[in-house]
Enzyme design. Structure first.
Site, PDB file in Angstrom:
ATOM      1  N   ASN A   1      11.614   0.536   0.994  1.00  0.00           N
ATOM      2  CA  ASN A   1      10.549   1.502   1.298  1.00  0.00           C
ATOM      3  C   ASN A   1       9.836   1.190   2.616  1.00  0.00           C
ATOM      4  OD1 ASN A   1       8.062   3.345   0.572  1.00  0.00           O
ATOM      5  ND2 ASN A   1       7.252   1.282   0.891  1.00  0.00           N
ATOM      6  N   ALA A   2       9.843  -0.085   3.026  1.00  0.00           N
ATOM      7  CA  ALA A   2       9.101  -0.470   4.241  1.00  0.00           C
ATOM      8  C   ALA A   2       9.534   0.411   5.401  1.00  0.00           C
ATOM      9  CB  ALA A   2       9.372  -1.934   4.574  1.00  0.00           C
ATOM     10  N   GLY A   3       8.573   0.846   6.195  1.00  0.00           N
ATOM     11  CA  GLY A   3       8.908   1.677   7.341  1.00  0.00           C
ATOM     12  C   GLY A   3       7.767   1.681   8.327  1.00  0.00           C
TER      13      GLY A   3
ATOM     14  N   ASP B   1       5.960  -7.500   1.215  1.00  0.00           N
ATOM     15  CA  ASP B   1       5.376  -6.885   2.418  1.00  0.00           C
ATOM     16  C   ASP B   1       5.217  -7.975   3.470  1.00  0.00           C
ATOM     17  OD1 ASP B   1       3.738  -5.157   4.251  1.00  0.00           O
ATOM     18  OD2 ASP B   1       3.678  -3.867   2.483  1.00  0.00           O
TER      19      ASP B   1
ATOM     20  N   ARG C   1       0.849  -1.201   0.000  1.00  0.00           N
ATOM     21  CA  ARG C   1       0.000   0.000   0.000  1.00  0.00           C
ATOM     22  C   ARG C   1       0.885   1.251   0.000  1.00  0.00           C
ATOM     23  NH1 ARG C   1      -1.409  -0.310   6.463  1.00  0.00           N
ATOM     24  NH2 ARG C   1       0.258   1.121   7.076  1.00  0.00           N
ATOM     25  N   GLY C   2       0.214   2.405   0.049  1.00  0.00           N
ATOM     26  CA  GLY C   2       0.903   3.688   0.238  1.00  0.00           C
ATOM     27  C   GLY C   2       1.985   3.955  -0.799  1.00  0.00           C
TER      28      GLY C   2
ATOM     29  N   ASN D   1       9.254   8.868  27.526  1.00  0.00           N
ATOM     30  CA  ASN D   1       8.193   7.864  27.667  1.00  0.00           C
ATOM     31  C   ASN D   1       8.402   6.653  26.762  1.00  0.00           C
ATOM     32  OD1 ASN D   1       6.869   9.732  29.298  1.00  0.00           O
ATOM     33  ND2 ASN D   1       5.892  10.691  27.524  1.00  0.00           N
TER      34      ASN D   1
ATOM     35  N   LEU E   1      11.060  10.761  24.088  1.00  0.00           N
ATOM     36  CA  LEU E   1      12.126   9.877  24.571  1.00  0.00           C
ATOM     37  C   LEU E   1      11.886   9.464  26.022  1.00  0.00           C
ATOM     38  CD1 LEU E   1      14.832   8.470  23.999  1.00  0.00           C
ATOM     39  CD2 LEU E   1      15.969  10.523  24.827  1.00  0.00           C
TER      40      LEU E   1
ATOM     41  N   TYR F   1      12.361   7.294  15.098  1.00  0.00           N
ATOM     42  CA  TYR F   1      12.099   7.362  13.652  1.00  0.00           C
ATOM     43  C   TYR F   1      13.125   8.277  12.968  1.00  0.00           C
ATOM     44  CZ  TYR F   1       9.322   8.097   9.366  1.00  0.00           C
ATOM     45  OH  TYR F   1       8.888   8.165   8.067  1.00  0.00           O
TER      46      TYR F   1
HETATM   47  N1  LIG Z   1       3.690   9.143   4.286  1.00  0.00           N
HETATM   48  C1  LIG Z   1       4.599  10.080   4.519  1.00  0.00           C
HETATM   49  O1  LIG Z   1       4.262  11.265   4.587  1.00  0.00           O
HETATM   50  C2  LIG Z   1       6.058   9.730   4.662  1.00  0.00           C
HETATM   51  C3  LIG Z   1       6.950  10.774   4.936  1.00  0.00           C
HETATM   52  C4  LIG Z   1       8.294  10.485   5.051  1.00  0.00           C
HETATM   53  C5  LIG Z   1       8.754   9.187   4.909  1.00  0.00           C
HETATM   54  N2  LIG Z   1       7.861   8.181   4.667  1.00  0.00           N
HETATM   55  C6  LIG Z   1       8.427   6.834   4.532  1.00  0.00           C
HETATM   56  O2  LIG Z   1       7.955   6.256   3.321  1.00  0.00           O
HETATM   57  C7  LIG Z   1       7.839   4.842   3.481  1.00  0.00           C
HETATM   58  C8  LIG Z   1       6.435   4.403   3.115  1.00  0.00           C
HETATM   59  O3  LIG Z   1       5.514   5.109   3.932  1.00  0.00           O
HETATM   60  P1  LIG Z   1       3.920   4.999   3.773  1.00  0.00           P
HETATM   61  O4  LIG Z   1       3.382   6.322   4.180  1.00  0.00           O
HETATM   62  O5  LIG Z   1       3.569   4.446   2.450  1.00  0.00           O
HETATM   63  O6  LIG Z   1       3.623   3.977   4.955  1.00  0.00           O
HETATM   64  P2  LIG Z   1       2.536   2.815   5.083  1.00  0.00           P
HETATM   65  O7  LIG Z   1       2.444   2.520   6.542  1.00  0.00           O
HETATM   66  O8  LIG Z   1       1.298   3.184   4.344  1.00  0.00           O
HETATM   67  O9  LIG Z   1       3.244   1.603   4.324  1.00  0.00           O
HETATM   68  C9  LIG Z   1       4.393   0.970   4.811  1.00  0.00           C
HETATM   69  C10 LIG Z   1       4.382  -0.460   4.356  1.00  0.00           C
HETATM   70  O10 LIG Z   1       5.558  -1.089   4.894  1.00  0.00           O
HETATM   71  C11 LIG Z   1       5.180  -2.375   5.338  1.00  0.00           C
HETATM   72  N3  LIG Z   1       6.103  -2.884   6.355  1.00  0.00           N
HETATM   73  C12 LIG Z   1       6.243  -2.440   7.631  1.00  0.00           C
HETATM   74  N4  LIG Z   1       7.133  -3.203   8.290  1.00  0.00           N
HETATM   75  C13 LIG Z   1       7.586  -4.138   7.420  1.00  0.00           C
HETATM   76  C14 LIG Z   1       8.505  -5.217   7.517  1.00  0.00           C
HETATM   77  N5  LIG Z   1       9.127  -5.490   8.655  1.00  0.00           N
HETATM   78  N6  LIG Z   1       8.713  -5.977   6.427  1.00  0.00           N
HETATM   79  C15 LIG Z   1       8.066  -5.729   5.262  1.00  0.00           C
HETATM   80  N7  LIG Z   1       7.176  -4.712   5.110  1.00  0.00           N
HETATM   81  C16 LIG Z   1       6.935  -3.934   6.175  1.00  0.00           C
HETATM   82  C17 LIG Z   1       3.780  -2.184   5.908  1.00  0.00           C
HETATM   83  O11 LIG Z   1       3.079  -3.410   6.049  1.00  0.00           O
HETATM   84  C18 LIG Z   1       3.162  -1.231   4.884  1.00  0.00           C
HETATM   85  O12 LIG Z   1       2.527  -1.918   3.836  1.00  0.00           O
HETATM   86  C19 LIG Z   1       8.220   4.543   4.927  1.00  0.00           C
HETATM   87  O13 LIG Z   1       9.580   4.181   4.994  1.00  0.00           O
HETATM   88  C20 LIG Z   1       7.993   5.873   5.616  1.00  0.00           C
HETATM   89  O14 LIG Z   1       8.772   5.986   6.782  1.00  0.00           O
HETATM   90  C21 LIG Z   1       6.522   8.429   4.547  1.00  0.00           C
END
Ligand SMILES: NC(=O)c1ccc[n+]([C@@H]2O[C@H](COP(=O)([O-])OP(=O)(O)OC[C@H]3O[C@@H](n4cnc5c(N)ncnc54)[C@H](O)[C@@H]3O)[C@@H](O)[C@H]2O)c1
Length: 439
Positions: A279-281, A232, A211-212, A290, A288, A344
């Site tokens: 990309n996963a995050g 994922d 997703r995302g 808490n 800190l 983070y």
């Molecule tokens: N949305 C934002 O505004 C934003 C801003 C800065 C950075 N980011 C970074 O962009 C990336 C994507 O963000 P997003 O908004 O699409 O997040 P999201 O939560 O919608 O999607 C993240 C995906 O990563 C997967 N994931 C989490 N842990 C995992 C693991 N251990 N193994 C495999 N997959 C895993 C989740 O299941 C999810 O599908 C992330 O790294 C996030 O930190 C997002």
């Protein structure tokens, strides 16, 4: 989640009201579509003094826009300031852009070409560093959805090194990128067999692709011809399979923190991985004082340690052949910091350290580039969960006065992934509409 304010300012009464109140006026951004792959208008090429880089005009002629020498609503202006080496020379920058800046079409692009500031010549370094302040300021005042960037060449580079970068910056694909500085290396670009499908014949693996942003990255890389493996967590299997089916991709349900993750990725791409996108995050926010150790550890593990480990293991195993591209995902939180996000922001800043250090060595030892995107406020499930007031602030506190879309990050990843982006290495591109945070 819909940006209702952007919608409101797109109506005549809404525009009238918000102008009277002195509120931000976001311009709708034009993104890439099959029907509108290019900016709507010509490219004006200007030079401040004398160019210090060979082949700029030829490279610009291949950037996808017709060239013009008239300042009549150009869609883009490229100012070659590579020869500016003194404070007095900066006058040529003003002289070139001052008369034409107002004529730039809405949603236009200004790209300034510079050279890397010299460690041996402080006058040249001052003049070239001055361009950074200039570009960042112009980005803040240009308005109407236009953007401004600086592309720096190293000494002795030819303009050809910048071709893929200029194609990206001078197109609708870079709609949400502004105020950025991109520093190229002198590496010659790898050839692209089919410009319509530059990633044809390459396998691309995207983590967190259910997703995302990850799903958008998978979609754009598939559009560019890659055979995509979407990874994922097993818990997201259904959503992952739906995304993969939609894109003709292969689903790989796998937790990226698993000890055998690199082996399983390599096994899923037996002919080698042309593109690896980390990309996963996750977020586990607390101040800190808490924050229990497990919340700290899980974020560092997913967002940084697993990226370091799988990258090392895949490179050492030779699973990423020469010409390969690694793209990691940082965040402006890793640049500016954020309350409640020490874990983070530490992980995301770690990603920046990783790409800057590994990029040059990965190129020398493996012929692979390593870069990162640093998204700002992007409209996803992650940001939809942010409380309303903070969400609105996140959307408006940037030069484009709106949040980005997942596709904006995906287009930047696709630019890093191009075969002819060889000279783009060790870079961190903020996709943040020139966010005021960490500016
Ligand atoms: N949305 C934002 O505004 C934003 C801003 C800065 C950075 N980011 C970074 O962009 C990336 C994507 O963000 P997003 O908004 O699409 O997040 P999201 O939560 O919608 O999607 C993240 C995906 O990563 C997967 N994931 C989490 N842990 C995992 C693991 N251990 N193994 C495999 N997959 C895993 C989740 O299941 C999810 O599908 C992330 O790294 C996030 O930190 C997002």
């Amino acid at each position: 989640m819909a940006d209702r304010y952007l919608h409101l300012t797109g109506t005549a009464p809404g525009r009238f009201l918000t102008r009277r109140l002195g509120l931000p006026q976001p311009a709708p951004l034009r993104r890439w579509t099959l029907e509108t792959p290019r900016l709507d208008g010509p490219l004006l090429h200007l030079t401040a003094g004398t160019s210090a880089v060979a082949g700029v005009a030829e490279t610009l002629s291949r950037a996808g826009l017709p060239l013009t020498d008239r300042a009549d609503r150009p869609a883009a202006i490229v100012l070659d300031a590579t020869g500016v080496a003194t404070a007095a020379g900066l006058g040529d920058v003003h002289a070139a852009l001052h008369p034409v800046v107002r004529s730039l079409a809405p949603g236009g692009r200004i790209v300034v070409l510079g050279t890397v500031p010299s460690p041996d010549d402080h006058h040249q370094a001052a003049a070239q560093q001055a361009l950074e302040g200039f570009v960042r300021s112009l980005g803040k005042e240009i308005e109407r959805g236009s953007t401004v960037q600086l592309v720096r060449f190293p000494g002795g580079a030819s303009a050809q090194a910048a071709e893929s970068t200029l194609r990206f910056l001078l197109s609708p694909r870079s709609a949400y990128v502004s105020g950025q500085v991109i520093e190229l290396t002198a590496a010659a670009p790898d050839p692209v067999a089919d410009p319509a499908a530059p990633l044809a014949g390459r396998t691309a693996l995207v983590t967190g692709a259910a997703r995302g942003i990850g799903a958008a990255v998978a979609s754009v890389l598939a559009r560019d011809g890659a055979q995509v493996i979407a990874l994922d967590v097993p818990g997201a299997r259904e959503e992952l399979e739906r995304t993969a089916d939609r894109l003709g991709a292969t689903a790989l349900p796998l937790d990226i923190t698993a000890p055998d993750a690199a082996d399983r990725i390599a096994a899923a791409a037996p002919d080698g991985l042309g593109v690896l996108v980390h990309n996963a995050g996750i977020t586990r926010d607390r101040r800190l004082a808490n924050m229990p150790a497990d919340r700290w550890a899980s974020v560092i593990e997913v967002n940084l340690d697993s990226v370091l480990r799988t990258t090392d293991e895949l490179l050492e195993a030779g699973a990423i052949p020469r010409g390969g591209r690694i793209v990691a995902t940082a965040s402006i939180a890793g640049i500016a910091g954020n309350t409640g996000q020490t874990n983070y922001a530490a992980g995301k800043a770690g990603i920046i350290g990783l790409v800057r250090s590994l990029g040059p060595r990965a190129a020398a030892d493996h012929g692979v580039t390593v870069n990162a995107v640093a998204p700002g406020f992007i409209e996803t499930k992650m940001t939809a969960a942010v409380p309303l007031f903070i969400r609105e602030a996140g959307r408006r506190m940037n030069s484009l006065s709106q949040g980005g879309l997942p596709v904006d990050v995906a287009e930047a990843v696709a630019w890093f992934a191009q075969p002819d982006s060889t000279a783009v290495n060790g870079q961190v591109l903020r996709v943040c509409g020139q966010s005021l945070l960490g500016a």
